[in-house]
Design a protein around this motif. Structure first.
Motif, PDB file in Angstrom:
ATOM      1  N   VAL A   8       1.065  -1.347   0.042  1.00 17.82           N
ATOM      2  CA  VAL A   8      -0.089  -0.075   0.035  1.00 17.82           C
ATOM      3  C   VAL A   8       0.831   1.086  -0.134  1.00 17.82           C
ATOM      4  O   VAL A   8       1.740   1.502   0.892  1.00 17.82           O
ATOM      5  CB  VAL A   8      -0.958  -0.126   1.337  1.00 17.82           C
ATOM      6  N   ALA A   9       0.695   2.138  -1.043  1.00 16.53           N
ATOM      7  CA  ALA A   9       1.453   3.227  -1.021  1.00 16.53           C
ATOM      8  C   ALA A   9       0.511   4.629  -1.059  1.00 16.53           C
ATOM      9  O   ALA A   9      -0.366   4.881  -1.755  1.00 16.53           O
ATOM     10  CB  ALA A   9       2.358   3.404  -2.366  1.00 16.53           C
ATOM     11  N   ASP A  10       0.847   5.661  -0.109  1.00 16.61           N
ATOM     12  CA  ASP A  10      -0.031   6.532   0.065  1.00 16.61           C
ATOM     13  C   ASP A  10       0.763   7.787   1.006  1.00 16.61           C
ATOM     14  O   ASP A  10       1.266   7.055   2.112  1.00 16.61           O
ATOM     15  CB  ASP A  10      -1.350   6.383   0.567  1.00 16.61           C
ATOM     16  N   GLY A  33       4.043  -4.565   3.013  1.00 14.91           N
ATOM     17  CA  GLY A  33       4.853  -3.276   2.905  1.00 14.91           C
ATOM     18  C   GLY A  33       4.087  -1.917   2.805  1.00 14.91           C
ATOM     19  O   GLY A  33       2.954  -1.969   2.100  1.00 14.91           O
ATOM     20  N   GLU A  34       4.324  -0.762   3.278  1.00 16.60           N
ATOM     21  CA  GLU A  34       3.770   0.300   3.226  1.00 16.60           C
ATOM     22  C   GLU A  34       4.872   1.383   2.684  1.00 16.60           C
ATOM     23  O   GLU A  34       5.922   1.366   2.965  1.00 16.60           O
ATOM     24  CB  GLU A  34       3.201   0.923   4.492  1.00 16.60           C
ATOM     25  N   ALA A  41       7.803   2.716  -2.928  1.00 13.60           N
ATOM     26  CA  ALA A  41       6.647   1.622  -3.208  1.00 13.60           C
ATOM     27  C   ALA A  41       7.274   0.750  -4.609  1.00 13.60           C
ATOM     28  O   ALA A  41       7.133  -0.279  -4.556  1.00 13.60           O
ATOM     29  CB  ALA A  41       5.629   2.431  -4.217  1.00 13.60           C
ATOM     30  N   GLU A  42       8.175   1.303  -5.216  1.00  8.33           N
ATOM     31  CA  GLU A  42       8.830   0.405  -6.356  1.00  8.33           C
ATOM     32  C   GLU A  42       9.922  -0.508  -5.749  1.00  8.33           C
ATOM     33  O   GLU A  42      10.028  -1.683  -5.874  1.00  8.33           O
ATOM     34  CB  GLU A  42       9.675   1.450  -7.165  1.00  8.33           C
ATOM     35  N   ALA A  43      10.574   0.095  -4.792  1.00  5.28           N
ATOM     36  CA  ALA A  43      11.652  -0.520  -4.078  1.00  5.28           C
ATOM     37  C   ALA A  43      10.704  -1.889  -3.302  1.00  5.28           C
ATOM     38  O   ALA A  43      11.431  -3.251  -3.277  1.00  5.28           O
ATOM     39  CB  ALA A  43      12.418   0.112  -3.025  1.00  5.28           C
ATOM     40  N   LEU A  44       9.743  -1.438  -2.696  1.00  3.28           N
ATOM     41  CA  LEU A  44       8.923  -2.586  -1.799  1.00  3.28           C
ATOM     42  C   LEU A  44       8.568  -3.829  -2.891  1.00  3.28           C
ATOM     43  O   LEU A  44       8.471  -4.904  -2.659  1.00  3.28           O
ATOM     44  CB  LEU A  44       7.902  -1.958  -1.224  1.00  3.28           C
ATOM     45  N   VAL A  45       7.949  -3.277  -4.023  1.00  2.00           N
ATOM     46  CA  VAL A  45       7.434  -4.292  -4.683  1.00  2.00           C
ATOM     47  C   VAL A  45       8.424  -5.256  -5.362  1.00  2.00           C
ATOM     48  O   VAL A  45       8.325  -6.463  -5.412  1.00  2.00           O
ATOM     49  CB  VAL A  45       6.699  -3.443  -5.954  1.00  2.00           C
ATOM     50  N   PRO A  50       4.616  -8.563  -4.286  1.00  6.81           N
ATOM     51  CA  PRO A  50       3.336  -8.922  -3.792  1.00  6.81           C
ATOM     52  C   PRO A  50       2.390  -9.154  -5.050  1.00  6.81           C
ATOM     53  O   PRO A  50       2.669  -9.316  -6.092  1.00  6.81           O
ATOM     54  CB  PRO A  50       2.924  -7.323  -3.366  1.00  6.81           C
ATOM     55  N   ASP A  51       1.034  -9.582  -4.887  1.00  5.63           N
ATOM     56  CA  ASP A  51       0.312  -9.982  -5.574  1.00  5.63           C
ATOM     57  C   ASP A  51      -0.536  -8.639  -6.149  1.00  5.63           C
ATOM     58  O   ASP A  51      -1.054  -8.695  -7.421  1.00  5.63           O
ATOM     59  CB  ASP A  51      -0.955 -11.012  -4.903  1.00  5.63           C
TER      60      ASP A  51
END
Length: 217
Positions: A8-10, A33-34, A41-45, A50-51
């Protein structure tokens, strides 16, 4: 049932925490990840794979730009945009960039869980209040190919750039167009990318050259 892994990215911590809590409490999702901006967000993905990735449209780094980078990763997740914008241009830009979902921030927790569960299975979603606009836009005749970078700007982006070219600050542009200053910054990021300009000064020069009637400050 195996939980759906989601990022989730915000950039609004309180809102983001509320979304992640609702998803986790549903039992359908594992929030892996948040993020508060596009780069995070890109680094977390890339790390968590994630799905689903739920991306704020107007977060720092640009929601659409982040969407494109994430979808270019090996084995990208299914992506949805979470936004307050009901602008036709924003909806179409997100869908054409590859988003499976366009979700308005007024959605309730139960509906959000259902929407994202469907997305994880490959189904698409557009907020019902925008669905007819999207259908009309998709069925409209395709416009003639743009001849210059300025021709690629949406109407809203053009309105903003014309004011920037007149020497107005983001705050003044926001006041003129009844927008939030943060939203203007989001649009300026997209404008600079489309014009391949390094900064707002260079973008203003391109606008003055391409639109001779634009007033100089």
């Amino acid at each position: 049932m195996t939980p759906i892994r989601i990022v989730v990215a915000d950039d609004h911590p309180l809102y983001r925490e509320g979304v992640t809590r609702s998803l986790a409490e549903s039992g359908r999702f594992a929030v892996v990840g948040e993020a508060s901006n596009g780069a995070e967000a890109e680094a977390l993905v890339a790390r968590e794979r994630p799905d689903v990735a739920l991306l704020d449209m107007s977060m720092p780094g640009g929601g659409i730009a982040t969407l494109r980078r994430i979808l270019a990763l090996p084995q990208p997740p299914r992506c949805a945009m979470l936004t307050v914008s009901e602008e036709d241009d924003d909806v179409m830009q997100a869908l054409r960039a590859g988003a499976l979902g366009y979700i308005l921030k007024g959605v309730g927790a139960r509906d959000l869980v259902g929407i994202l569960s469907d997305l994880a299975e490959g189904r698409s979603y557009v907020a019902p209040s925008l669905a007819m606009k999207v259908l009309a836009a998709m069925n409209a005749p395709r416009a003639k190919k743009a001849e210059t970078p300025l021709d690629t700007l949406t109407k809203r982006e053009e309105d903003i750039l014309r004011r920037v070219a007149e020497g107005k600050s983001n705050k003044e542009v926001a006041r003129d167009l009844d927008l939030q200053e943060k939203t203007v910054k989001h649009y300026m990021t997209a404008i600079l990318q489309k014009l391949q300009a390094r900064n707002r000064t260079e973008a203003a020069l391109i606008a003055r050259e391409g639109w001779p009637g634009t007033r100089k400050p």
